[in-house]
Design a protein around this motif. Structure first.
Motif, PDB file in Angstrom:
ATOM      1  N   VAL A 244       0.868  -1.175   0.000  1.00  0.00           N
ATOM      2  CA  VAL A 244       0.000   0.000   0.000  1.00  0.00           C
ATOM      3  C   VAL A 244       0.904   1.224   0.000  1.00  0.00           C
ATOM      4  O   VAL A 244       1.653   1.462   0.957  1.00  0.00           O
ATOM      5  CB  VAL A 244      -0.928   0.005   1.235  1.00  0.00           C
ATOM      6  N   LEU A 245       0.850   1.996  -1.067  1.00  0.00           N
ATOM      7  CA  LEU A 245       1.771   3.118  -1.235  1.00  0.00           C
ATOM      8  C   LEU A 245       1.426   4.254  -0.282  1.00  0.00           C
ATOM      9  O   LEU A 245       0.276   4.712  -0.244  1.00  0.00           O
ATOM     10  CB  LEU A 245       1.720   3.626  -2.678  1.00  0.00           C
ATOM     11  N   GLU A 246       2.413   4.699   0.488  1.00  0.00           N
ATOM     12  CA  GLU A 246       2.226   5.859   1.344  1.00  0.00           C
ATOM     13  C   GLU A 246       2.498   7.131   0.540  1.00  0.00           C
ATOM     14  O   GLU A 246       2.921   7.073  -0.610  1.00  0.00           O
ATOM     15  CB  GLU A 246       3.123   5.744   2.569  1.00  0.00           C
ATOM     16  N   GLU A 247       2.245   8.280   1.136  1.00  0.00           N
ATOM     17  CA  GLU A 247       2.216   9.530   0.371  1.00  0.00           C
ATOM     18  C   GLU A 247       3.449   9.799  -0.474  1.00  0.00           C
ATOM     19  O   GLU A 247       3.317  10.135  -1.660  1.00  0.00           O
ATOM     20  CB  GLU A 247       1.926  10.707   1.314  1.00  0.00           C
ATOM     21  N   PRO A 248       4.665   9.692   0.040  1.00  0.00           N
ATOM     22  CA  PRO A 248       5.818   9.993  -0.818  1.00  0.00           C
ATOM     23  C   PRO A 248       5.916   9.071  -2.036  1.00  0.00           C
ATOM     24  O   PRO A 248       6.189   9.520  -3.153  1.00  0.00           O
ATOM     25  CB  PRO A 248       7.014   9.812   0.117  1.00  0.00           C
ATOM     26  N   ASP A 249       5.672   7.768  -1.816  1.00  0.00           N
ATOM     27  CA  ASP A 249       5.738   6.826  -2.930  1.00  0.00           C
ATOM     28  C   ASP A 249       4.563   7.020  -3.879  1.00  0.00           C
ATOM     29  O   ASP A 249       4.713   6.878  -5.101  1.00  0.00           O
ATOM     30  CB  ASP A 249       5.767   5.390  -2.402  1.00  0.00           C
ATOM     31  N   ARG A 250       3.409   7.365  -3.350  1.00  0.00           N
ATOM     32  CA  ARG A 250       2.255   7.616  -4.217  1.00  0.00           C
ATOM     33  C   ARG A 250       2.487   8.863  -5.058  1.00  0.00           C
ATOM     34  O   ARG A 250       2.068   8.918  -6.227  1.00  0.00           O
ATOM     35  CB  ARG A 250       0.976   7.752  -3.384  1.00  0.00           C
ATOM     36  N   ALA A 251       3.171   9.856  -4.503  1.00  0.00           N
ATOM     37  CA  ALA A 251       3.486  11.054  -5.288  1.00  0.00           C
ATOM     38  C   ALA A 251       4.412  10.698  -6.448  1.00  0.00           C
ATOM     39  O   ALA A 251       4.241  11.190  -7.571  1.00  0.00           O
ATOM     40  CB  ALA A 251       4.117  12.116  -4.394  1.00  0.00           C
ATOM     41  N   THR A 252       5.397   9.847  -6.195  1.00  0.00           N
ATOM     42  CA  THR A 252       6.280   9.392  -7.276  1.00  0.00           C
ATOM     43  C   THR A 252       5.487   8.587  -8.292  1.00  0.00           C
ATOM     44  O   THR A 252       5.656   8.751  -9.509  1.00  0.00           O
ATOM     45  CB  THR A 252       7.424   8.535  -6.709  1.00  0.00           C
ATOM     46  N   TRP A 253       4.627   7.696  -7.809  1.00  0.00           N
ATOM     47  CA  TRP A 253       3.747   6.918  -8.692  1.00  0.00           C
ATOM     48  C   TRP A 253       2.940   7.838  -9.587  1.00  0.00           C
ATOM     49  O   TRP A 253       2.835   7.607 -10.800  1.00  0.00           O
ATOM     50  CB  TRP A 253       2.827   6.051  -7.832  1.00  0.00           C
ATOM     51  N   LEU A 254       2.360   8.888  -9.017  1.00  0.00           N
ATOM     52  CA  LEU A 254       1.527   9.809  -9.784  1.00  0.00           C
ATOM     53  C   LEU A 254       2.333  10.468 -10.893  1.00  0.00           C
ATOM     54  O   LEU A 254       1.857  10.589 -12.033  1.00  0.00           O
ATOM     55  CB  LEU A 254       0.926  10.859  -8.853  1.00  0.00           C
ATOM     56  N   ARG A 255       3.544  10.889 -10.579  1.00  0.00           N
ATOM     57  CA  ARG A 255       4.387  11.510 -11.606  1.00  0.00           C
ATOM     58  C   ARG A 255       4.677  10.528 -12.736  1.00  0.00           C
ATOM     59  O   ARG A 255       4.560  10.871 -13.923  1.00  0.00           O
ATOM     60  CB  ARG A 255       5.695  11.997 -10.977  1.00  0.00           C
ATOM     61  N   LEU A 256       5.034   9.298 -12.392  1.00  0.00           N
ATOM     62  CA  LEU A 256       5.339   8.289 -13.401  1.00  0.00           C
ATOM     63  C   LEU A 256       4.121   7.973 -14.257  1.00  0.00           C
ATOM     64  O   LEU A 256       4.226   7.830 -15.487  1.00  0.00           O
ATOM     65  CB  LEU A 256       5.845   7.011 -12.729  1.00  0.00           C
ATOM     66  N   VAL A 257       2.972   7.863 -13.620  1.00  0.00           N
ATOM     67  CA  VAL A 257       1.749   7.530 -14.352  1.00  0.00           C
ATOM     68  C   VAL A 257       1.348   8.683 -15.263  1.00  0.00           C
ATOM     69  O   VAL A 257       0.952   8.467 -16.419  1.00  0.00           O
ATOM     70  CB  VAL A 257       0.619   7.168 -13.369  1.00  0.00           C
ATOM     71  N   ARG A 258       1.464   9.906 -14.774  1.00  0.00           N
ATOM     72  CA  ARG A 258       1.117  11.056 -15.613  1.00  0.00           C
ATOM     73  C   ARG A 258       2.037  11.147 -16.835  1.00  0.00           C
ATOM     74  O   ARG A 258       1.581  11.426 -17.949  1.00  0.00           O
ATOM     75  CB  ARG A 258       1.169  12.347 -14.799  1.00  0.00           C
ATOM     76  N   GLU A 259       3.325  10.914 -16.624  1.00  0.00           N
ATOM     77  CA  GLU A 259       4.264  10.933 -17.744  1.00  0.00           C
ATOM     78  C   GLU A 259       3.907   9.864 -18.762  1.00  0.00           C
ATOM     79  O   GLU A 259       3.956  10.093 -19.985  1.00  0.00           O
ATOM     80  CB  GLU A 259       5.694  10.735 -17.236  1.00  0.00           C
ATOM     81  N   PHE A 260       3.531   8.689 -18.279  1.00  0.00           N
ATOM     82  CA  PHE A 260       3.147   7.591 -19.170  1.00  0.00           C
ATOM     83  C   PHE A 260       1.860   7.907 -19.917  1.00  0.00           C
ATOM     84  O   PHE A 260       1.775   7.752 -21.140  1.00  0.00           O
ATOM     85  CB  PHE A 260       3.002   6.317 -18.348  1.00  0.00           C
ATOM     86  N   LEU A 261       0.841   8.385 -19.203  1.00  0.00           N
ATOM     87  CA  LEU A 261      -0.451   8.660 -19.831  1.00  0.00           C
ATOM     88  C   LEU A 261      -0.340   9.783 -20.869  1.00  0.00           C
ATOM     89  O   LEU A 261      -1.105   9.824 -21.837  1.00  0.00           O
ATOM     90  CB  LEU A 261      -1.493   9.019 -18.777  1.00  0.00           C
ATOM     91  N   ALA A 262       0.596  10.691 -20.667  1.00  0.00           N
ATOM     92  CA  ALA A 262       0.781  11.785 -21.621  1.00  0.00           C
ATOM     93  C   ALA A 262       1.226  11.281 -22.989  1.00  0.00           C
ATOM     94  O   ALA A 262       1.080  12.008 -23.992  1.00  0.00           O
ATOM     95  CB  ALA A 262       1.797  12.783 -21.076  1.00  0.00           C
ATOM     96  N   THR A 263       1.740  10.056 -23.049  1.00  0.00           N
ATOM     97  CA  THR A 263       2.178   9.508 -24.326  1.00  0.00           C
ATOM     98  C   THR A 263       1.083   8.722 -25.034  1.00  0.00           C
ATOM     99  O   THR A 263       1.271   8.273 -26.180  1.00  0.00           O
ATOM    100  CB  THR A 263       3.377   8.558 -24.122  1.00  0.00           C
TER     101      THR A 263
END
Length: 269
Positions: A244-263
Motif C-alpha cells: 500500500v503506497l504511502e504519500e511519498p511513494d504515491r506522489a512518485t507513482w503519480l508523476r510516473l503515471v502522468r508521464e506515461f499517460l501523456a504519451t
C-alpha cells in the motif's frame, strides 16, 4: 463498436469524478477505490474522467452470492465505464486489480488504450497464496483482528514497521479492521484462483508496470513476471515502497503515471 464478449447490465457501485479521457480503476482485494486510489483521485480527475467501480462487498455493491469470477469482474468494470458514456479508457489496476486489468485488455482489446499495473501478479506467488489462505481461514473463524494484523504486517514496508510505535500500530490495526469491506474473503478467494499468465502475450496496448520493491504481500518478482510477459511493457521500480503506497511513494507513482499517460493517444468511442 462490436465486442468480442457480450457485456452484462451494470450492477456495481461506481465512483465517477472529473472530466476528460477516461481512467478505469481496478482496486485490490479487501480494498476499494478510496482505499487504493484516494491520495490521487483529485489530481487525476483534474484532466481525466476517473471511473472507479467497487467489487462485490465494497461500497454499495452487494456482497456476492457465488464465488467471484475474473471474467465477470472484468466485464462489469467495462460495462461500468460504458454506462458513464466512455467507450474507451486506460485501466489502472492495483494488486488483484492488475489481473482484472489484464483480463479486460484480453476480453475487450478494442476499448483499452493503456494499462498501468501496480503491485500486480499473473498468478499468486507462494507468499500471496499463503496470505490469501490465512485471510480466509482467520475470517471464517471470526478472527477479524488477526486478519487486520496480517494486513498491516503484509502491507507496510519493513522501514515503516521498524519505526512505528506499539500504540500507533494498535491504532492502525483497529482502523484497518474497521475499514475492511464485507467482500474481503470473497476477494482473497479469487486471489488464490487468479491466473492470467496466458493473457499476457495477447496484451497489445502500451503498459506500465510499477513495482514497489518493499512489497511484503506480492513479491516484486511477480510484477517483474507481468512486465516480462507483456510485449514491450515498461517497468519502473519504487525503491522500498510497500504494497500500500504511502504519500511519498504515491506522489512518485503519480508523476510516473502522468508521464506515461501523456504519451497515450485517446481513442474515439
Amino acid at each position: 463498436m462490436m465486442n468480442e464478449y457480450a457485456l452484462p447490465q451494470p450492477r456495481f457501485d461506481v465512483l465517477v469524478q472529473g472530466d476528460g479521457p477516461a481512467l478505469l480503476l481496478a482496486h485490490g482485494a479487501g480494498g476499494g477505490i478510496h482505499g487504493n486510489f484516494g491520495l490521487v483521485l483529485d489530481d487525476l480527475s483534474r484532466d481525466h474522467t476517473v471511473i472507479g467501480p467497487h467489487y462485490p462487498g465494497v461500497g454499495a455493491t452487494p456482497v456476492a452470492t457465488e464465488p467471484l469470477q475474473l471474467d465477470e469482474l472484468a466485464d462489469q468494470l467495462v460495462t461500468s465505464a460504458i454506462a458513464q458514456g466512455h467507450g474507451s479508457f486506460a485501466v489502472l489496476g492495483e494488486s488483484l486489480g492488475s489481473a482484472v486489468a489484464v483480463r479486460i485488455a484480453r476480453r475487450h482489446p478494442q476499448r483499452v488504450t493503456a494499462l498501468v499495473l501496480t503491485a500486480g501478479f499473473p498468478i499468486a506467488d507462494p507468499v500471496l497464496a499463503l496470505a490469501a489462505q490465512l485471510v480466509k481461514t482467520l475470517a471464517r473463524a471470526g478472527e477479524w483482528s488477526a486478519v487486520a494484523r496480517l494486513a498491516c504486517l503484509s502491507c507496510l514496508s519493513p522501514a515503516r514497521l521498524a519505526e512505528i510505535s506499539q500504540a500507533d500500530l494498535d491504532a492502525m490495526v483497529a482502523q484497518t479492521q474497521e475499514g475492511m469491506p464485507p467482500g474481503t474473503v470473497d476477494h482473497f478467494d479469487l486471489v488464490s484462483r487468479v491466473d492470467v499468465r496466458e493473457d499476457l502475450a495477447r496484451v497489445t496496448v502500451p503498459t506500465l508496470v510499477v513495482v514497489p520493491t518493499g512489497d511484503r504481500l506480492v513479491l516484486p518478482d511477480s510484477s517483474h513476471r507481468l512486465a516480462a510477459g507483456i510485449p514491450e511493457a515498461k517497468l519502473v521500480e519504487l525503491p522500498g515502497a510497500a504494497h500500500v503506497l504511502e504519500e511519498p511513494d504515491r506522489a512518485t507513482w503519480l508523476r510516473l503515471v502522468r508521464e506515461f499517460l501523456a504519451t497515450i493517444v485517446p481513442r474515439s468511442a
